[in-house]
Motif scaffolding. Sequence first.
Motif, PDB file in Angstrom:
ATOM      1  N   ALA A 275       0.837  -1.195   0.000  1.00  0.00           N
ATOM      2  CA  ALA A 275       0.000   0.000   0.000  1.00  0.00           C
ATOM      3  C   ALA A 275       0.878   1.254   0.000  1.00  0.00           C
ATOM      4  N   HIS A 276       0.270   2.372  -0.367  1.00  0.00           N
ATOM      5  CA  HIS A 276       0.979   3.647  -0.440  1.00  0.00           C
ATOM      6  C   HIS A 276       1.672   3.966   0.883  1.00  0.00           C
ATOM      7  N   ALA A 277       2.943   4.298   0.810  1.00  0.00           N
ATOM      8  CA  ALA A 277       3.792   4.731   1.926  1.00  0.00           C
ATOM      9  C   ALA A 277       4.270   3.591   2.821  1.00  0.00           C
ATOM     10  N   VAL A 278       3.836   2.361   2.603  1.00  0.00           N
ATOM     11  CA  VAL A 278       4.301   1.255   3.441  1.00  0.00           C
ATOM     12  C   VAL A 278       5.789   1.003   3.225  1.00  0.00           C
ATOM     13  N   ASP A 279       6.313   1.341   2.059  1.00  0.00           N
ATOM     14  CA  ASP A 279       7.746   1.173   1.831  1.00  0.00           C
ATOM     15  C   ASP A 279       8.582   1.990   2.814  1.00  0.00           C
TER      16      ASP A 279
ATOM     17  N   LYS B 122       1.572   6.840  12.755  1.00  0.00           N
ATOM     18  CA  LYS B 122       1.511   8.190  12.199  1.00  0.00           C
ATOM     19  C   LYS B 122       1.829   8.186  10.707  1.00  0.00           C
ATOM     20  N   MET B 123       2.777   7.345  10.292  1.00  0.00           N
ATOM     21  CA  MET B 123       3.223   7.317   8.901  1.00  0.00           C
ATOM     22  C   MET B 123       2.289   6.530   8.002  1.00  0.00           C
ATOM     23  N   VAL B 124       1.768   5.437   8.495  1.00  0.00           N
ATOM     24  CA  VAL B 124       0.996   4.517   7.678  1.00  0.00           C
ATOM     25  C   VAL B 124      -0.347   4.262   8.352  1.00  0.00           C
TER      26      VAL B 124
END
Length: 188
Positions: free
Chosen positions: A80-84, A98-100
């Motif tokens: 998913a978006h930003a999980v990297d 907070k990030m994901v």
Amino acid sequence: MTLTYGNASNEVIDKVTFFYMNYFDVSPLNDLAADFFFNIPAVQYVEGLTQDFPRRPSKTYLLYFKHFPKFLTGDVQGMAHAVDLLYLFDAGNLDVLKMVPYPYNANSCGPVDKALKYKYMHMLSAFVKTGNPNKGLGGDLICDWPPFDPQRRSYLQFSEFSEVKNDVNGDRVRLWRERIPMWIKQYP
């Protein structure tokens, strides 16, 4: 190419729906959204960066993070978006939330995810330092990943068993570039 086509007829919408209902990795809607917002623009971007190839050798690398993290819970599947970002930074549980904004279980982060995190951090730090993601900062070979060029269209499919492939999501790129514009003309 632009992804703005204007209004589409019901026939065009039906054809795109049929395509994604029959060719998807995660789900038809997730894949459609990922292609529209991320995948097709990423391919356009690297093509733009390499438009002077072969006159000017490419220093552009395309990575497709294709991994289904075990620590994501609930309905979230795939990368998913930003999980990297969780593979790039050491983040505590509160920072992760907070990030994901996805259901997350830190206890489910197993050896595969830890190994991928190590490899991802080393590839990106090597790229930042040297411009080449293949050799680690200690000189060790991390991977054998050629730069993107418009003919081969090489990319690294990053997963537990990473491999270099060509023409990332080629059928989907051709759908957005060729088939949808053709259908819009055919079915105004």
